[in-house]
Design a protein around this motif. Structure first.
Motif, PDB file in Angstrom:
ATOM      1  N   ASP A 180       0.902  -1.184  -0.020  1.00 51.21           N
ATOM      2  CA  ASP A 180       0.055  -0.074   0.001  1.00 51.21           C
ATOM      3  C   ASP A 180       0.991   1.133   0.095  1.00 51.21           C
ATOM      4  O   ASP A 180       1.609   1.373   0.886  1.00 51.21           O
ATOM      5  CB  ASP A 180      -0.922  -0.021   1.296  1.00 51.21           C
ATOM      6  CG  ASP A 180      -1.982   0.680   1.151  1.00 51.21           C
ATOM      7  OD1 ASP A 180      -1.960   2.042  -0.024  1.00 51.21           O
ATOM      8  OD2 ASP A 180      -2.819   0.752   1.954  1.00 51.21           O
ATOM      9  N   MET A 181       0.796   1.967  -0.952  1.00 55.85           N
ATOM     10  CA  MET A 181       1.557   3.279  -1.149  1.00 55.85           C
ATOM     11  C   MET A 181       3.034   2.930  -1.230  1.00 55.85           C
ATOM     12  O   MET A 181       4.049   3.199  -0.138  1.00 55.85           O
ATOM     13  CB  MET A 181       1.348   4.246  -0.177  1.00 55.85           C
ATOM     14  CG  MET A 181       0.098   4.716  -0.059  1.00 55.85           C
ATOM     15  SD  MET A 181      -0.333   6.049   1.429  1.00 55.85           S
ATOM     16  CE  MET A 181       0.846   7.417   0.610  1.00 55.85           C
ATOM     17  N   VAL A 182       3.438   1.998  -2.366  1.00 53.21           N
ATOM     18  CA  VAL A 182       4.779   1.425  -2.482  1.00 53.21           C
ATOM     19  C   VAL A 182       5.386   2.239  -3.622  1.00 53.21           C
ATOM     20  O   VAL A 182       6.334   1.648  -4.194  1.00 53.21           O
ATOM     21  CB  VAL A 182       4.621  -0.187  -2.605  1.00 53.21           C
ATOM     22  CG1 VAL A 182       4.331  -0.773  -1.144  1.00 53.21           C
ATOM     23  CG2 VAL A 182       4.066  -0.414  -3.846  1.00 53.21           C
ATOM     24  N   GLY A 183       4.994   3.343  -4.094  1.00 49.99           N
ATOM     25  CA  GLY A 183       5.754   3.855  -5.355  1.00 49.99           C
ATOM     26  C   GLY A 183       6.265   5.359  -5.273  1.00 49.99           C
ATOM     27  O   GLY A 183       6.844   5.662  -6.089  1.00 49.99           O
ATOM     28  N   GLY A 184       5.935   5.882  -4.250  1.00 46.40           N
ATOM     29  CA  GLY A 184       6.321   7.313  -4.112  1.00 46.40           C
ATOM     30  C   GLY A 184       7.774   7.472  -3.966  1.00 46.40           C
ATOM     31  O   GLY A 184       8.627   6.770  -3.463  1.00 46.40           O
ATOM     32  N   ARG A 185       8.155   8.619  -4.639  1.00 49.10           N
ATOM     33  CA  ARG A 185       9.586   8.988  -4.510  1.00 49.10           C
ATOM     34  C   ARG A 185      10.164   9.328  -2.967  1.00 49.10           C
ATOM     35  O   ARG A 185       9.454   9.918  -2.318  1.00 49.10           O
ATOM     36  CB  ARG A 185       9.826  10.360  -5.364  1.00 49.10           C
ATOM     37  CG  ARG A 185      11.354  10.785  -5.619  1.00 49.10           C
ATOM     38  CD  ARG A 185      11.241  12.235  -6.596  1.00 49.10           C
ATOM     39  NE  ARG A 185      10.925  11.638  -8.005  1.00 49.10           N
ATOM     40  CZ  ARG A 185       9.789  11.984  -8.417  1.00 49.10           C
ATOM     41  NH1 ARG A 185       8.930  12.606  -7.739  1.00 49.10           N
ATOM     42  NH2 ARG A 185       9.431  11.621  -9.491  1.00 49.10           N
ATOM     43  N   GLY A 186      11.205   8.491  -2.905  1.00 44.28           N
ATOM     44  CA  GLY A 186      11.824   8.779  -1.420  1.00 44.28           C
ATOM     45  C   GLY A 186      11.134   7.982  -0.398  1.00 44.28           C
ATOM     46  O   GLY A 186      11.326   8.327   0.889  1.00 44.28           O
ATOM     47  N   SER A 236       3.206  12.088 -11.066  1.00 42.61           N
ATOM     48  CA  SER A 236       4.332  12.931 -10.842  1.00 42.61           C
ATOM     49  C   SER A 236       5.076  12.490  -9.523  1.00 42.61           C
ATOM     50  O   SER A 236       6.281  12.628  -9.359  1.00 42.61           O
ATOM     51  CB  SER A 236       4.012  14.227 -10.678  1.00 42.61           C
ATOM     52  OG  SER A 236       3.345  14.702  -9.510  1.00 42.61           O
ATOM     53  N   VAL A 237       4.388  11.847  -8.623  1.00 42.97           N
ATOM     54  CA  VAL A 237       5.016  11.117  -7.383  1.00 42.97           C
ATOM     55  C   VAL A 237       5.539   9.825  -7.408  1.00 42.97           C
ATOM     56  O   VAL A 237       6.246   9.349  -6.453  1.00 42.97           O
ATOM     57  CB  VAL A 237       4.048  11.145  -5.991  1.00 42.97           C
ATOM     58  CG1 VAL A 237       3.447  12.721  -5.767  1.00 42.97           C
ATOM     59  CG2 VAL A 237       3.155  10.307  -6.260  1.00 42.97           C
ATOM     60  N   ILE A 238       5.276   9.096  -8.543  1.00 41.17           N
ATOM     61  CA  ILE A 238       5.824   7.620  -8.834  1.00 41.17           C
ATOM     62  C   ILE A 238       7.237   7.788  -9.339  1.00 41.17           C
ATOM     63  O   ILE A 238       7.318   8.384  -9.912  1.00 41.17           O
ATOM     64  CB  ILE A 238       4.992   6.926  -9.627  1.00 41.17           C
ATOM     65  CG1 ILE A 238       3.501   7.052  -9.174  1.00 41.17           C
ATOM     66  CG2 ILE A 238       5.359   5.531  -9.676  1.00 41.17           C
ATOM     67  CD1 ILE A 238       3.353   6.581  -7.843  1.00 41.17           C
ATOM     68  N   ASP A 239       7.961   6.928  -8.466  1.00 41.69           N
ATOM     69  CA  ASP A 239       9.396   6.662  -8.648  1.00 41.69           C
ATOM     70  C   ASP A 239       9.786   5.077  -9.280  1.00 41.69           C
ATOM     71  O   ASP A 239       9.618   4.426  -8.169  1.00 41.69           O
ATOM     72  CB  ASP A 239      10.146   7.269  -7.873  1.00 41.69           C
ATOM     73  CG  ASP A 239      11.706   7.094  -7.961  1.00 41.69           C
ATOM     74  OD1 ASP A 239      12.090   6.828  -9.068  1.00 41.69           O
ATOM     75  OD2 ASP A 239      12.550   7.532  -7.037  1.00 41.69           O
ATOM     76  N   THR A 240      10.397   4.965 -10.115  1.00 40.36           N
ATOM     77  CA  THR A 240      10.792   3.544 -10.592  1.00 40.36           C
ATOM     78  C   THR A 240      11.825   3.059  -9.715  1.00 40.36           C
ATOM     79  O   THR A 240      11.753   1.786  -9.438  1.00 40.36           O
ATOM     80  CB  THR A 240      11.368   3.499 -11.824  1.00 40.36           C
ATOM     81  OG1 THR A 240      12.555   4.448 -12.312  1.00 40.36           O
ATOM     82  CG2 THR A 240      10.307   3.968 -12.916  1.00 40.36           C
ATOM     83  N   LYS A 241      12.583   3.891  -8.957  1.00 40.20           N
ATOM     84  CA  LYS A 241      13.350   3.320  -8.019  1.00 40.20           C
ATOM     85  C   LYS A 241      12.838   2.677  -6.772  1.00 40.20           C
ATOM     86  O   LYS A 241      13.090   1.876  -6.253  1.00 40.20           O
ATOM     87  CB  LYS A 241      14.442   4.259  -7.407  1.00 40.20           C
ATOM     88  CG  LYS A 241      15.370   4.871  -8.607  1.00 40.20           C
ATOM     89  CD  LYS A 241      16.279   6.136  -7.874  1.00 40.20           C
ATOM     90  CE  LYS A 241      17.256   6.363  -9.001  1.00 40.20           C
ATOM     91  NZ  LYS A 241      18.052   7.524  -8.679  1.00 40.20           N
ATOM     92  N   THR A 242      11.795   3.230  -6.423  1.00 39.59           N
ATOM     93  CA  THR A 242      10.921   2.763  -5.255  1.00 39.59           C
ATOM     94  C   THR A 242      10.206   1.533  -5.725  1.00 39.59           C
ATOM     95  O   THR A 242      10.346   0.578  -4.964  1.00 39.59           O
ATOM     96  CB  THR A 242       9.934   3.756  -4.814  1.00 39.59           C
ATOM     97  OG1 THR A 242      10.464   5.034  -4.373  1.00 39.59           O
ATOM     98  CG2 THR A 242       9.066   3.157  -3.453  1.00 39.59           C
ATOM     99  N   LEU A 243       9.589   1.405  -7.044  1.00 44.79           N
ATOM    100  CA  LEU A 243       9.076   0.426  -7.413  1.00 44.79           C
ATOM    101  C   LEU A 243      10.051  -0.829  -7.334  1.00 44.79           C
ATOM    102  O   LEU A 243       9.626  -2.121  -7.344  1.00 44.79           O
ATOM    103  CB  LEU A 243       8.319   0.503  -8.880  1.00 44.79           C
ATOM    104  CG  LEU A 243       7.046   1.595  -8.713  1.00 44.79           C
ATOM    105  CD1 LEU A 243       6.796   1.885 -10.159  1.00 44.79           C
ATOM    106  CD2 LEU A 243       6.043   1.145  -8.142  1.00 44.79           C
ATOM    107  N   LYS A 244      11.219  -0.290  -7.981  1.00 43.35           N
ATOM    108  CA  LYS A 244      11.992  -1.410  -7.848  1.00 43.35           C
ATOM    109  C   LYS A 244      12.430  -2.112  -6.625  1.00 43.35           C
ATOM    110  O   LYS A 244      12.748  -3.517  -6.456  1.00 43.35           O
ATOM    111  CB  LYS A 244      13.465  -1.144  -8.587  1.00 43.35           C
ATOM    112  CG  LYS A 244      14.825  -1.865  -8.750  1.00 43.35           C
ATOM    113  CD  LYS A 244      14.335  -3.096  -9.829  1.00 43.35           C
ATOM    114  CE  LYS A 244      15.575  -3.594 -10.014  1.00 43.35           C
ATOM    115  NZ  LYS A 244      15.465  -4.933 -11.130  1.00 43.35           N
TER     116      LYS A 244
END
Length: 330
Positions: free
Chosen positions: A218-224, A305-313
């Motif tokens: 839940d909420m696992v894509g936000g930058r930082g 705009s808040v989604i970051d591929t590094k967090t998803l990874k």
């Protein structure tokens, strides 16, 4: 995800909606760093964060996935069609649940099963609906939000995991549960949240369904984003949760998966899986060190705009590492 809870005094207080975290003394055994992880042996596929990002964006493209809207049905159709290409079996639960004001809400839960004959199983789940109003927004509390992080990101990660499970079949049994009508609740009635999960817990897709443990995203894509060990998760599923955090840290994701304790308890879908389905389940959910959710939570700023591929990874690769190499080493 929803708001949070203040005090954990009874089991009834646990059964609520995902709400803003609150702080209390944590008596769980201390964890000061990444523990030793069993030696890895199976080649693990590389999690494609770009694919997870695309799956997140695809959900957002339908518009807010609110019950009783075309976007709800359109997004469900897309998820079902995609999962049927990858999973051994796909179950669809279509029902009607009662909202906080006695309104009738269509609910579509989707379950994708892999290696269904396996007795040892892991449940992976996320909610896919969108909150109907941006009630934490500073300017327009009745406006709609995209729910890119709160809802779509967890599903995006699990859709990419499902694609990988088709390409390289894991030995463990895996069930992906995408639950609906999680975020329709109101703050003064915590049981008005997580309605799809409550329905599934009472009516599992397979009679007598059990899993060794569950992992909620839940909420696992936000930058930082940073993920702390949530209090109820430690109470019910400390072993598998600690194992997951250790694997993430061994993979180099220590900036995301934190061992510091802030004593926060979050009411979310995992509460019902723990207390109603009796499956030990932990919550991977982002919040700040202060105990608050990210500023975009339940606002119109929760967009791509808040989604970051590094967090998803970080989240997705750890899931694959655990599922393929050490799902039950805890």
């Amino acid at each position: 995800m929803r708001k949070v809870l203040s005090m954990l005094t009874t089991l009834a207080l646990l059964a609520g909606a995902c709400q803003q975290p609150s702080t209390k003394t944590d008596n769980t055994a201390d964890s000061t760093g990444a523990g030793k992880v069993a030696k890895l042996s199976v080649p693990v596929p590389a999690f494609s964060a770009d694919s997870a990002y695309a799956y997140t964006a695809k959900q957002v493209s339908f518009g807010p996935r609110i019950p009783n809207t075309p976007a709800q049905q359109q997004c469900a159709d897309w998820m079902i069609s995609s999962l049927k290409k990858w999973a051994d079996t796909v179950y669809v639960q279509r029902t009607t649940v009662e909202g906080p004001h006695k309104e009738k809400l269509p609910c579509i839960n989707i379950i994708a099963s892999f290696n269904p004959a396996a007795k040892q199983r892991v449940l992976l789940l996320a909610h896919w609906d969108t909150r109907p109003w941006a009630d934490e927004d500073a300017f327009d509390k009745k406006g709609k939000l995209d729910g890119a992080d709160d809802g779509a990101s967890g599903v995006g990660v699990l859709m990419e995991a499902a694609r990988q499970f088709k390409t390289q079949r894991p030995e463990a049994g895996v069930d992906i549960l995408l639950v609906d009508v999680e975020d329709y609740g109101v703050k003064d009635n915590e049981n008005s949240f997580c309605l799809g999960t409550q329905y599934w817990a009472k009516n599992p897709h397979v009679k007598g369904y059990k899993a060794n443990y569950g992992i909620l995203l839940d909420m696992v894509g936000g930058r930082g984003s940073q993920f702390y060990m949530e209090g109820s998760s430690q109470q019910y599923a400390y072993g598998p949760m600690k194992m997951f955090w250790d694997v993430a840290n061994q993979l180099g994701y220590s900036d995301y998966f934190r061992y510091e304790k802030n004593g926060s308890y979050i009411t979310d879908d995992h509460i019902y899986v723990n207390t109603m389905a009796n499956i030990p389940t932990f919550d991977i959910i982002a919040w700040q060190a202060t105990g608050n959710f990210a500023p975009h939570w339940h606002t119109q700023n929760d967009n791509m705009s808040v989604i970051d591929t590094k967090t998803l990874k970080a989240v997705g690769q750890t899931i694959l590492q655990v599922i393929y190499n050490q799902p039950f080493t805890y």
